[in-house]
Structure formats: C-alpha cells, structure tokens
Design an enzyme around this catalytic site. Structure first.
Site, short mmCIF file in Angstrom:
data_model
loop_
_atom_site.label_atom_id
_atom_site.label_comp_id
_atom_site.label_asym_id
_atom_site.label_seq_id
_atom_site.Cartn_x
_atom_site.Cartn_y
_atom_site.Cartn_z
N GLY A 174 -12.70 6.59 1.91
CA GLY A 174 -12.75 5.85 3.17
C GLY A 174 -13.25 4.44 2.92
N CYS A 303 -6.82 10.09 10.80
CA CYS A 303 -5.80 9.09 10.41
C CYS A 303 -4.39 9.66 10.56
CB CYS A 303 -6.04 8.69 8.95
SG CYS A 303 -4.72 7.70 8.25
N TYR A 309 2.23 9.85 5.12
CA TYR A 309 2.39 9.42 3.74
C TYR A 309 1.29 9.92 2.80
CZ TYR A 309 2.46 6.17 -0.24
OH TYR A 309 2.47 5.63 -1.50
N SER A 350 8.81 10.68 -1.07
CA SER A 350 8.10 10.61 0.21
C SER A 350 9.03 10.78 1.41
CB SER A 350 7.34 9.28 0.32
OG SER A 350 8.22 8.21 0.07
N ASP A 413 9.60 7.01 4.39
CA ASP A 413 8.45 7.31 5.23
C ASP A 413 7.91 6.11 5.97
OD1 ASP A 413 5.93 6.23 3.53
OD2 ASP A 413 7.46 7.01 2.21
N CYS A 449 -4.98 -1.74 7.87
CA CYS A 449 -5.97 -0.66 8.02
C CYS A 449 -7.29 -1.13 7.43
CB CYS A 449 -5.50 0.59 7.28
SG CYS A 449 -6.73 1.90 7.26
N CYS A 500 -6.39 8.25 14.99
CA CYS A 500 -6.31 6.80 14.78
C CYS A 500 -4.86 6.47 14.48
CB CYS A 500 -7.18 6.37 13.60
SG CYS A 500 -6.92 4.63 13.19
N CYS A 503 -2.70 1.20 12.67
CA CYS A 503 -1.73 0.41 11.91
C CYS A 503 -0.39 0.35 12.62
CB CYS A 503 -1.58 0.95 10.49
SG CYS A 503 -1.32 2.72 10.42
S1 SF4 Z 1 -5.17 2.23 10.68
FE1 SF4 Z 1 -3.45 3.58 10.10
S2 SF4 Z 1 -3.87 4.09 7.95
FE2 SF4 Z 1 -5.76 3.28 8.81
S3 SF4 Z 1 -6.92 5.07 9.50
FE3 SF4 Z 1 -5.76 4.32 11.26
S4 SF4 Z 1 -3.82 5.47 11.20
FE4 SF4 Z 1 -4.80 5.69 9.20
#
Ligand code: SF4
Length: 527
Positions: A174, A303, A309, A350, A413, A449, A500, A503
């Site tokens: 992380g 995430c 991916y 992928s 992907d 990210c 989350c 991105c």
């Molecule tokens: S920004 Fe995208 S890659 Fe980063 S934790 Fe959030 S979902 Fe995952």
C-alpha cells in the site's frame, strides 16, 4: 550465513541481523558478475547503480508505456513445526506479480530476527542455502514495487529496527498519504531509507510500550493504504488500514497460521482460508493463539483495480473469485459494446478471462491471436536498438494464420498511456486483420492512484486528456468500447460504497494533500 555482509549490533534481548548479499556481485539484472567480486566495494557499486533491479526486459521495451505497476505482496507465517523461510519463499513466489523489484524474508527463532533481502525477483534473491540458514518459527516476507521511495536496496523490505525490548521486522503493501506528517514525529537523522514503510517501522519500534500497545497507538495515525505483516522475536502481527484498500487474508496451517496479500498464496503453501483481516483490525499470533483488536472503525473501500488487473485470477476477494469476476465483466462488456466480428482474442494474459466472457456472451468464437513469450521477464540482455524498436513484438507475436482476413475483437484489461494498444492494433493490421475492434474490461483510467498502484500522472494517462472517440482514433482501432463503471462494480458483487474507484471516477475516499503526492517526497525533503 552465506552472503551476509552486515550484521547490526546485538540487542540485549535478541540479536538481529540484516543480510546484504556480498557474494559475487549481481548486476542490476540479478546475475553474478564474473569480473567484480564480493566485498564492500562490490556492494557500493551494486546499490549505487541499481535503478531497476528486477532484470525484466519488459520494463525496458517501452518505458513510455508501463503497465500499471503493482504495489507489493506481503506474507507472514507463524508455525513452530514448519520450515517457515520456505513457506515464506513459496508464498512470495505466488505473490510475485504484485512486485518484482526486490524481495526479502525475515525469520525469528524466538530469540533473534534475521532479515535477508536483495534486489530482484524472489527466485533471483533466494537460493536454497540462504533459505536453510533462515531458521525459526515466525517469518514475514515481502516482494516490492516502489510506490514511495526509489528502487534501491535500502528501501527493500522487510524493514528492520531495534525496539525497547527486542527488534521488529515489517512488510507493507500500500501507500501512506501522510508520510511527511508521520516522519516529522521521528528525530532527524534516524531514518536510513526513504519510504513510508521505514517511517511506519520507526514509529512502531520507537514506542515505549510493547509492539502491540505501540501499534494500537501508531496505526490510527497512519492515513492511506497499508496491509502490514510485522513481527518481533515472539509474535507475528497483521494489520489493515480502516478502508482495507489492499487485500490481506488469514489462513490456517495444520499447526500454525499464515497471513498473505491474496488467497492464492494460502493455497500454494497448503493453508486454508479462514477470513480476511478486517479493515481497522490488528491481529497478533503467538503461542497463545490469534488475538484480534480493533484500532479504528472499519470504513471499507477495497481497491476496484484489484479485480481488474492486480490480483491473481485464482484469488478471491470478499468471497468473489477474481477469475469469475473478470469473465463476468467480459459478458457485460459484450452486452454494452456489441459488434459483428469473426473472432474474439485476448491480449494475453490479462485480457484472457474477459475475452472468454465476451465470446461466451456474443457467440463469437474465442481464439488466440498472439503468442506470448512467457520468459520475457527473465532475459538479462539489454535489447539492441533494432529490437527495442520492435518493442512489444518481443513479448507478443501475432498468429498470422488466425488473424488474416478476420474481423477481430481484441480484449484488454485497461489502457494507461495507450502505446501498447496502439502497437497491438498496428501489429494485427500488419498481420492481415480486416477490422480491429478494441474492448477494455475496465472504465477509462483517468486519475492517478495514491494508494499503492503506480499509474502515470494524470497528464500522462491517455484517458485523462482524450475522449473515448479521440482515444479510438489515437489507437487506430475501428471501434473502441470500455465497460462502464456501474457494470464493472456489478460484476464484483460488492456494494459501490465499499469500493475505491478513484482512478476511474476521481473520487478519492481519503483526501490526499498536494504535498503528499510524490513518489520521492522523502528523498526530495532531504535535498
Ligand atoms: S485509485 Fe484505483 S488503483 Fe488506486 S486504490 Fe483506488 S481503485 Fe485501486
């Protein structure tokens, strides 16, 4: 101990050592150099010149278009009857896809901790004689991709630090977003590495109470993503940030316990899945069994990109198989973006599950359009200029007879900068494809990210600057279709509020201050 060059001072209650290999110098590509022997000068040259130590040619092929770089893999084991260093080795081996720059294992025999780490892939760093010297019943392991701090030996993990009552070794997956604020709590000159992990280790080690007590005070101060495995001489710990951004699971051996980034690593060491480490939970494992303590209220934001991916297809997150999710995304993609075509092909590997799903749903045959060189990550020869210009062809070569005269749907992907997909479209056309329709099993990646996946900056992300139609033109595809965010989320079978997806939509679940956004912020602060 073979390869050991540096032993740190003994501690009253437990000695500790960090091994820095000084056996015949490994080049940045990880091979023994015939001309430069071991010793301190070799070490200096080695660490001073490693920019990317993993030897993966794929990184060098097109530096303008790396795939999203994964954060890290962590693994911990408490098992008195097992060769824990080997379990950690194979656990990390299963997690290699999460980080290929460096690898390390720390082992405790109850009295002292020994850490061995180096730049390179797990299989390059560890040899059997080294693993045989790492004896004990507790181990933590780590494979790294750098998201804070440079890719150098000093920043490899597990980190190590003496404490009031012994010592501490830690692995982190992380990225923290308040590293400068945390670093300000540590006396100047005490940090040797330049990572958020080093800062966290120092705070955990410097507490006046025991490790557990200190962790309960320190962890609530950390903001961002952290799935941690750490240990002192007697206890294995695992902790996950209150949002649970990166995965972390608990598994059971016949006579012991395992924690790992992904369930696939449990499978590979013969552990059975028990449960996920909860967001905001600290777990301690020793002779007394497993203890769980909450240090923060859980606000789950797992995430979403792990599903797209990062995670292995044979991993499960929140009870949902990653492979099944990706196939389902492919089906949904086929419904959202249908097109008449003769063949569905993946960008290996992928794009494979989503391509299978697309073919199943559309009824269009699935086939292989490329041969992938599985060993591309293992060559240590720098490509010549001519080969470099061929770029992606070294990794993927089209199967002309499968492609010629066909209307193709090629499934991938994600698109980061677009250079790879542009090269793929061009290659397919050169191989005789009649039409090339690109389908992407994630929404456009338009935002960086800050929680542990190293994308490009927003300016470098093609979707940060261009519309879908402009991207299609830029790739040279006949059509381009991305799965929608809602459909991707539906495929995960998770509630949107528990994910989350910053991105994709720019909504960051944890605010990131402008001055906390750089990968090299601690190095810059020292200049
Ligand atoms: S920004 Fe995208 S890659 Fe980063 S934790 Fe959030 S979902 Fe995952």
């Amino acid at each position: 101990m073979p390869g050991e060059a540096a032993r740190h001072a003994d501690h009253p209650q437990g000695t500790a050592s960090v091994a820095r290999p000084s056996y015949p110098l490994r080049t940045p590509a990880g091979r023994a150099s015939p001309t430069r022997g071991g010793g301190s000068s070799a070490n200096a040259a080695y660490t001073g010149h490693v920019s990317r130590g993993d030897g993966r040619l794929s990184h060098n092929l097109d530096p303008r278009d790396q795939s999203p770089q994964d954060a890290c893999g962590v693994f911990g084991v408490w098992a008195p009857d097992e060769e824990v260093s080997k379990l950690a080795y194979f656990g990390l081996y299963a997690l290699q896809h999460r980080g290929q720059e460096s690898a390390g294992i720390a082992v405790s025999d109850g009295a002292r901790i020994v850490v061995f780490k180096d730049m390179g892939l797990v299989s390059q760093v560890f040899e059997e004689p080294v693993l045989n010297t790492l004896r004990g019943h507790i181990a933590v392991g780590h494979c790294r991709y750098s998201t804070t701090g440079s890719s150098v030996w000093e920043n490899a993990q597990p980190t190590f630090r003496s404490t009031e009552s012994g010592s501490l070794a830690l692995g982190h997956n992380g990225n923290l977003i308040n590293t400068p604020e945390l670093a300000a709590r540590i006396p100047a000159g005490e940090l040797t590495a330049t990572t958020d992990t080093e800062v966290l280790t120092a705070l955990l080690a410097d507490g006046e109470g025991g490790v557990e007590e200190t962790a309960l005070e320190v962890l609530p101060l950390a903001r961002g993503a952290y799935s941690l495995v750490f240990m002192n001489e007697r206890t294995l710990y695992a902790a996950r940030d209150p949002q649970g951004i990166r995965p972390l699971v608990l598994g059971r051996l016949e006579h012991g316990w395992v924690v790992a980034s992904e369930t696939a690593a449990l499978d590979i060491v013969g552990a059975t899945f028990v449960r996920e480490v909860e967001p905001g939970e600290l777990i301690a494992i020793d002779e007394a069994g497993v203890r769980s303590t909450r240090f923060a209220v859980a606000e789950p934001k797992g995430c979403l990109f792990e599903y797209v991916y990062v995670a292995r297809p044979d991993t499960s997150i929140a009870g949902r198989s990653i492979q099944a999710t990706r196939v389902d995304v492919g089906r949904r993609l086929a419904r959202e973006h249908p097109v008449e075509a003769d063949l569905v092909i993946p960008t290996p590997e992928s794009g494979t599950p989503a391509a299978i799903g697309y073919a199943e749903e559309s009824g269009i045959p699935y086939g292989q359009g490329f041969v992938k060189n599985s060993y591309v990550g293992r060559t240590f020869i720098q490509p010549s200029q001519t080969i470099r210009q061929l770029g992606i062809r070294l990794k993927l070569n089209p199967l002309r007879e499968a492609i010629e005269g066909k209307r193709l749907i090629v499934v991938d992907d994600s698109i980061v900068r677009g250079n790879t997909q542009r090269a793929i479209v061009k290659m397919l056309r050169e191989a005789g494809a009649k039409e090339v329709h690109v389908r992407i099993s994630s929404p456009p990646v338009a935002w960086p990210c800050f929680y542990g996946i190293d994308f490009a900056t927003r300016a470098e992300l093609i979707a940060g600057n261009l519309s879908v139609e402009e991207i299609r033109q830029s790739l040279g595809a006949d059509t381009l279709g991305y799965i929608s965010l809602d459909e991707l989320i539906a495929a995960t079978q998770q509630d949107k509020s528990r994910l989350c997806r910053a991105c994709f939509d720019g909504v960051y679940p944890i605010d990131v201050a402008e001055d906390a956004r750089g990968k090299h912020l601690l190095e810059e602060a020292r200049r």
